[in-house]
Design a protein around this motif. Structure first.
Motif, PDB file in Angstrom:
ATOM      1  N   ASN A   1       0.807  -1.216   0.000  1.00 59.18           N
ATOM      2  CA  ASN A   1       0.000   0.000   0.000  1.00 59.18           C
ATOM      3  C   ASN A   1       0.842   1.269   0.000  1.00 59.18           C
ATOM      4  N   LYS A   2       2.138   1.139  -0.264  1.00 55.22           N
ATOM      5  CA  LYS A   2       3.002   2.315  -0.337  1.00 55.22           C
ATOM      6  C   LYS A   2       3.110   2.822  -1.780  1.00 55.22           C
ATOM      7  N   ILE A   3       2.100   2.508  -2.583  1.00 58.28           N
ATOM      8  CA  ILE A   3       2.123   2.924  -3.978  1.00 58.28           C
ATOM      9  C   ILE A   3       1.731   4.394  -4.086  1.00 58.28           C
ATOM     10  N   ILE A   4       2.464   5.123  -4.906  1.00 57.79           N
ATOM     11  CA  ILE A   4       2.218   6.562  -5.055  1.00 57.79           C
ATOM     12  C   ILE A   4       1.322   6.792  -6.271  1.00 57.79           C
ATOM     13  N   ASN A   5       0.319   7.619  -6.089  1.00 55.02           N
ATOM     14  CA  ASN A   5      -0.534   7.984  -7.218  1.00 55.02           C
ATOM     15  C   ASN A   5       0.198   9.034  -8.053  1.00 55.02           C
ATOM     16  N   SER A   6       0.514   8.679  -9.282  1.00 53.37           N
ATOM     17  CA  SER A   6       1.299   9.611 -10.092  1.00 53.37           C
ATOM     18  C   SER A   6       0.799   9.640 -11.531  1.00 53.37           C
ATOM     19  N   ASN A   7      -0.494   9.387 -11.713  1.00 53.75           N
ATOM     20  CA  ASN A   7      -1.016   9.293 -13.068  1.00 53.75           C
ATOM     21  C   ASN A   7      -2.052  10.387 -13.296  1.00 53.75           C
ATOM     22  N   ASP A   8      -1.844  11.183 -14.320  1.00 55.10           N
ATOM     23  CA  ASP A   8      -2.762  12.293 -14.601  1.00 55.10           C
ATOM     24  C   ASP A   8      -4.174  11.811 -14.903  1.00 55.10           C
ATOM     25  N   GLN A   9      -4.306  10.568 -15.389  1.00 59.41           N
ATOM     26  CA  GLN A   9      -5.629  10.060 -15.738  1.00 59.41           C
ATOM     27  C   GLN A   9      -6.502   9.820 -14.513  1.00 59.41           C
ATOM     28  N   LEU A  10      -5.921   9.906 -13.328  1.00 56.99           N
ATOM     29  CA  LEU A  10      -6.704   9.687 -12.122  1.00 56.99           C
ATOM     30  C   LEU A  10      -7.526  10.912 -11.743  1.00 56.99           C
ATOM     31  N   LEU A  11      -7.271  12.036 -12.397  1.00 59.12           N
ATOM     32  CA  LEU A  11      -8.079  13.227 -12.153  1.00 59.12           C
ATOM     33  C   LEU A  11      -9.493  12.990 -12.677  1.00 59.12           C
ATOM     34  N   ALA A  12     -10.489  13.494 -11.969  1.00 55.09           N
ATOM     35  CA  ALA A  12     -11.875  13.256 -12.371  1.00 55.09           C
ATOM     36  C   ALA A  12     -12.232  14.061 -13.629  1.00 55.09           C
ATOM     37  N   ILE A  13     -13.002  13.440 -14.499  1.00 53.49           N
ATOM     38  CA  ILE A  13     -13.485  14.079 -15.724  1.00 53.49           C
ATOM     39  C   ILE A  13     -14.872  14.654 -15.453  1.00 53.49           C
TER      40      ILE A  13
END
Length: 365
Positions: A47-59
């Protein structure tokens, strides 16, 4: 006196066959994850994964009606082609409904075991409602830390008469609100492929509708087990309500070294719904859209719920690459299969990544 779970059969009988579920274990005060739930090291979740993806932003779907229409369409299409997951806001499902839906899920699972066990497979008074635990417990080497209730939709009258009284009204409203959004998203995604499908075809590709409520009890050793193992969904599109605690992870397929798995967490965004591409959409698009391999971790801090709505083809529907795409691609990467057969294969095995897609693979491609 708490039951003893030293014997594997005793645990299976208590959790699965008697319908106590994982919640029953937790309510009995277990201090360690039972051996039957301990996953092999390669299946455990860091669970130490970093969120680093622009696609995770809400549309923002409200922007489909303004000058940013093309950018929104592009963002939806790109996400379906790459990650297979995206989040949407201003989606037409009221925030009040979403909050009430989460509360109703907690209320259902808070009931005494005997109230939930009436819906166990084989004894449920309705073929539309199934309560259970894990995925396919009879076939799994290690069980998943999850209880669920599944509600299949045929029509309003049967839903009102047969779905659990604790959650039926809200679940039905969620299904109907989400159905409108799913239809719009499919029009966008098929339009991006240069394909227009008529109303009858769109209905047949989403004609089997299900709402599940998932319950992940707090876990004493979350590092040893999983809430849901690696899998992709079998249907066309999935709409998912997260509850704010988090724990949903998606496997990256692009930009990753061969032989190395990389996962990112889909962060809970207040008021957002998560959308993911299912196997059916990957098959229909001849592989252009990616069904997303995903999994869920457990947590020791609190119990959590999620509420997916699955828009899937009718069992009688044949699914295969759309002819227009086969013509332009010059090859069909998948063969045509009866969705009922695909579904039977999907539920006949334990979760194992995207292995379910092998059933439709065109070996001669």
């Amino acid at each position: 006196m708490a039951p003893s779970f030293d014997e594997g059969n005793a645990l299976f009988d208590f959790v699965v066959q008697k319908g106590n579920g994982v919640k029953g274990l937790v309510d009995n005060g277990i201090k360690m994850v039972p051996e039957r739930y301990i996953q092999p090291p390669k299946e455990r979740i860091d669970n130490k994964i970093i969120n680093s993806n622009d696609q995770l932003l809400a549309i923002d779907l409200s922007k489909l009606h303004g000058p940013e229409h093309d950018q929104v369409v592009g963002a939806i299409s790109l996400a379906a082609e790459t990650l297979g997951f995206f989040q949407v806001v201003n989606h037409g499902v009221t925030l009040e409904l979403l909050e009430s839906l989460k509360a109703s899920a907690h209320n259902f699972f808070a009931q005494p075991p005997m109230k939930k066990a009436v819906y166990l497979k084989g004894v449920s008074p309705s073929p539309l409602v199934k309560y259970g635990t894990s995925f396919v417990p009879e076939k799994e080497m290690a069980l998943e830390w999850k209880d669920y209730v599944s509600m299949m939709y045929t029509n309003d009258d049967e839903a009102h008469a047969q779905w659990p009284v604790e959650c039926k009204d809200l679940a039905l409203e969620y299904l109907k609100s989400s159905t409108k959004m799913v239809r719009k998203l499919l029009e966008i995604l098929f339009g991006n492929l240069g394909v227009t499908l008529d109303e009858a075809k769109l209905e047949s590709l989403t004609g089997l509708k299900m709402v599940n409520m998932n319950f992940y009890p707090s876990c004493p050793n979350p590092e040893l087990t999983v809430g849901v193992g690696r899998h992709s969904d079998m249907g066309t599109l999935t709409v998912l309500l997260q509850d704010g605690i988090g724990g949903l992870y998606v496997k990256l397929e692009e930009g990753v070294e061969e032989g190395k798995d990389e996962w990112i967490e889909i962060p809970p965004i207040s008021g957002a719904l998560v959308i993911n591409v299912g196997d059916t959409m990957q098959i229909l698009s001849n592989g252009r859209y990616k069904s997303a391999e995903h999994r869920v971790r457990t947590t020791s801090s609190a119990s959590r719920v999620s509420v997916p709505y699955f828009a899937t083809p009718k069992p009688s529907e044949k699914i295969g690459p759309l002819p227009q795409l086969v013509e332009s691609d010059g090859v069909a990467h998948y063969k045509e299969v009866l969705f009922g057969d695909y579904m039977q294969n999907f539920f006949g095995k334990a979760h194992e990544g995207k292995k379910s897609l092998d059933f439709a693979q065109n070996d001669s491609a």
